[in-house]
Scaffold this motif. Sequence first.
Motif, PDB file in Angstrom:
ATOM      1  N   SER A  11       0.851  -1.185   0.000  1.00  0.00           N
ATOM      2  CA  SER A  11       0.000   0.000   0.000  1.00  0.00           C
ATOM      3  C   SER A  11       0.886   1.233   0.000  1.00  0.00           C
ATOM      4  O   SER A  11       2.101   1.142  -0.161  1.00  0.00           O
ATOM      5  CB  SER A  11      -0.913  -0.003   1.231  1.00  0.00           C
ATOM      6  N   GLY A  13       1.143   3.149   2.637  1.00  0.00           N
ATOM      7  CA  GLY A  13       1.459   3.431   4.031  1.00  0.00           C
ATOM      8  C   GLY A  13       2.944   3.365   4.337  1.00  0.00           C
ATOM      9  O   GLY A  13       3.756   2.838   3.563  1.00  0.00           O
ATOM     10  N   ARG A 191      -3.000   9.417   7.236  1.00  0.00           N
ATOM     11  CA  ARG A 191      -4.357   8.891   7.142  1.00  0.00           C
ATOM     12  C   ARG A 191      -5.220   9.479   8.263  1.00  0.00           C
ATOM     13  O   ARG A 191      -4.716   9.834   9.335  1.00  0.00           O
ATOM     14  CB  ARG A 191      -4.346   7.364   7.218  1.00  0.00           C
ATOM     15  N   ASP A 193      -7.064   9.130  11.201  1.00  0.00           N
ATOM     16  CA  ASP A 193      -7.211   8.197  12.312  1.00  0.00           C
ATOM     17  C   ASP A 193      -7.085   9.030  13.587  1.00  0.00           C
ATOM     18  O   ASP A 193      -5.989   9.318  14.053  1.00  0.00           O
ATOM     19  CB  ASP A 193      -6.137   7.124  12.240  1.00  0.00           C
ATOM     20  N   LYS A 197      -3.492   9.679  14.932  1.00  0.00           N
ATOM     21  CA  LYS A 197      -2.958  10.857  14.238  1.00  0.00           C
ATOM     22  C   LYS A 197      -3.452  12.176  14.821  1.00  0.00           C
ATOM     23  O   LYS A 197      -2.816  13.217  14.633  1.00  0.00           O
ATOM     24  CB  LYS A 197      -3.311  10.794  12.748  1.00  0.00           C
ATOM     25  N   GLY A 222      -4.265  12.957   2.519  1.00  0.00           N
ATOM     26  CA  GLY A 222      -4.531  11.614   3.008  1.00  0.00           C
ATOM     27  C   GLY A 222      -6.013  11.316   3.023  1.00  0.00           C
ATOM     28  O   GLY A 222      -6.853  12.199   2.795  1.00  0.00           O
ATOM     29  N   ASP A 223      -6.343  10.071   3.295  1.00  0.00           N
ATOM     30  CA  ASP A 223      -7.737   9.670   3.455  1.00  0.00           C
ATOM     31  C   ASP A 223      -7.813   8.724   4.647  1.00  0.00           C
ATOM     32  O   ASP A 223      -6.817   8.488   5.314  1.00  0.00           O
ATOM     33  CB  ASP A 223      -8.284   9.016   2.177  1.00  0.00           C
ATOM     34  N   GLY A 224      -8.984   8.193   4.914  1.00  0.00           N
ATOM     35  CA  GLY A 224      -9.102   7.279   6.042  1.00  0.00           C
ATOM     36  C   GLY A 224     -10.476   7.311   6.674  1.00  0.00           C
ATOM     37  O   GLY A 224     -11.328   8.148   6.348  1.00  0.00           O
ATOM     38  N   LYS A 225     -10.659   6.411   7.629  1.00  0.00           N
ATOM     39  CA  LYS A 225     -11.971   6.157   8.201  1.00  0.00           C
ATOM     40  C   LYS A 225     -12.558   7.336   8.976  1.00  0.00           C
ATOM     41  O   LYS A 225     -13.770   7.453   9.125  1.00  0.00           O
ATOM     42  CB  LYS A 225     -11.907   4.938   9.119  1.00  0.00           C
ATOM     43  N   GLU A 227     -12.171  10.640   8.274  1.00  0.00           N
ATOM     44  CA  GLU A 227     -12.198  11.898   7.529  1.00  0.00           C
ATOM     45  C   GLU A 227     -13.511  12.655   7.754  1.00  0.00           C
ATOM     46  O   GLU A 227     -13.520  13.881   7.917  1.00  0.00           O
ATOM     47  CB  GLU A 227     -11.992  11.651   6.037  1.00  0.00           C
ATOM     48  N   ARG A 248      -5.672  11.652  -1.002  1.00  0.00           N
ATOM     49  CA  ARG A 248      -4.421  10.908  -1.153  1.00  0.00           C
ATOM     50  C   ARG A 248      -3.824  11.209  -2.520  1.00  0.00           C
ATOM     51  O   ARG A 248      -4.491  11.043  -3.546  1.00  0.00           O
ATOM     52  CB  ARG A 248      -4.696   9.412  -1.019  1.00  0.00           C
TER      53      ARG A 248
END
Length: 360
Positions: A11, A13, A191, A193, A197, A222-225, A227, A248
């Motif tokens: 990925s 990451g 990301r 988080d 983060k 970035g992206d993520g759960k 956001e 991202r």
Amino acid sequence: MNIVLLIPKISYGGASKIIIWLANQLSDTGYKVSIIEFYTGESHQKINEEIEVIRLDINQSKNRVLRLLFGTIIAEYRLHRVIRKVRPDLVITFGDPIGSLYILINKINSKRKIIVSERSDPYSVNGLNHKIRRAFFNLADGIVFQTEEAMKYFSNNIQSKGVIIANPININKVKRAPYSRRKNKIVFVGRFDVVQKRQDIMVEAFFEIKKYHKDLSLVFYGDGKDESLIRELVNTKGLEESVIFAGRVENVLEKIWDAKVFVLTSDYEGIPNALIEAMALGIPVVSTDCSPGGARLLIDNNKNGILVPTGDPKGISRAIRYILENPNEAERYGTLAQEIVTEYSSEEIMGRWISFIEKL
């Protein structure tokens, strides 16, 4: 030497970047290298043509119990078959649960060497599955830690097998943008988080800064759960006109190189790759003193950046304002930050890996 590296999935990451870097460097050095990927990911990394990538194609169930029990059993069965076919002299795993369980199976069935690299913060990421995973470290032949504090978490037996190797800087030293010509923006890379983060801390700090710097913008890359949670907080604070969610991007270094400040607000990290890259670009940086000491390893406080205690939005705000309002100091921070390019060069870090591998 025939070396296999285990990776959950390829990925964009930080851990994925480092293990692909390590595989490429080992291949360039002359080792025969294979990568075993448990779950099929998106290929965001450039991998040497000489390296064989073997995908186990494990399906990740959304049910956590099924994923841990049946997913792990299937993964171990497929992994064992592949390992018997490849016949490596050395297996390197970055501490994931499947790789750690393989250590136990390996010790029962063969004599090949195993190195574990602990990438997470053991003080913060310490649930039951992680405790079980780390218990297998006693059976490894070598353990690579990122910081001294992370190493101190473990028993004397594990520490005796360990070595501290930081992440490399994989970019060349570039000409810095003078502070006077930098764009009026703060950049944040990572990301979404909130538990780790802490983008919520960044938004709270930015809300305070905007009282004094009306034209300043904040750009999240970035992206993520989480956001949507941060977008909601931005709207609640009335900051939607000043906060940009850039998503991202592949060329993030090109996007951030002319920012006035780079900020990291994490409660815990290994060694933050995004912070390393920002410093290598010569961007003045502000970071929390996150566990287990990765940011402190990079930043000499008030010399090449500013460290702030975790969970302190007012402290983050004061540090950013100091940089914005003291351009001469900001210029000095950025100039000194770039010196880590030499200290953590790819050649220097790879030399430490090879030395450790050859001693096993």
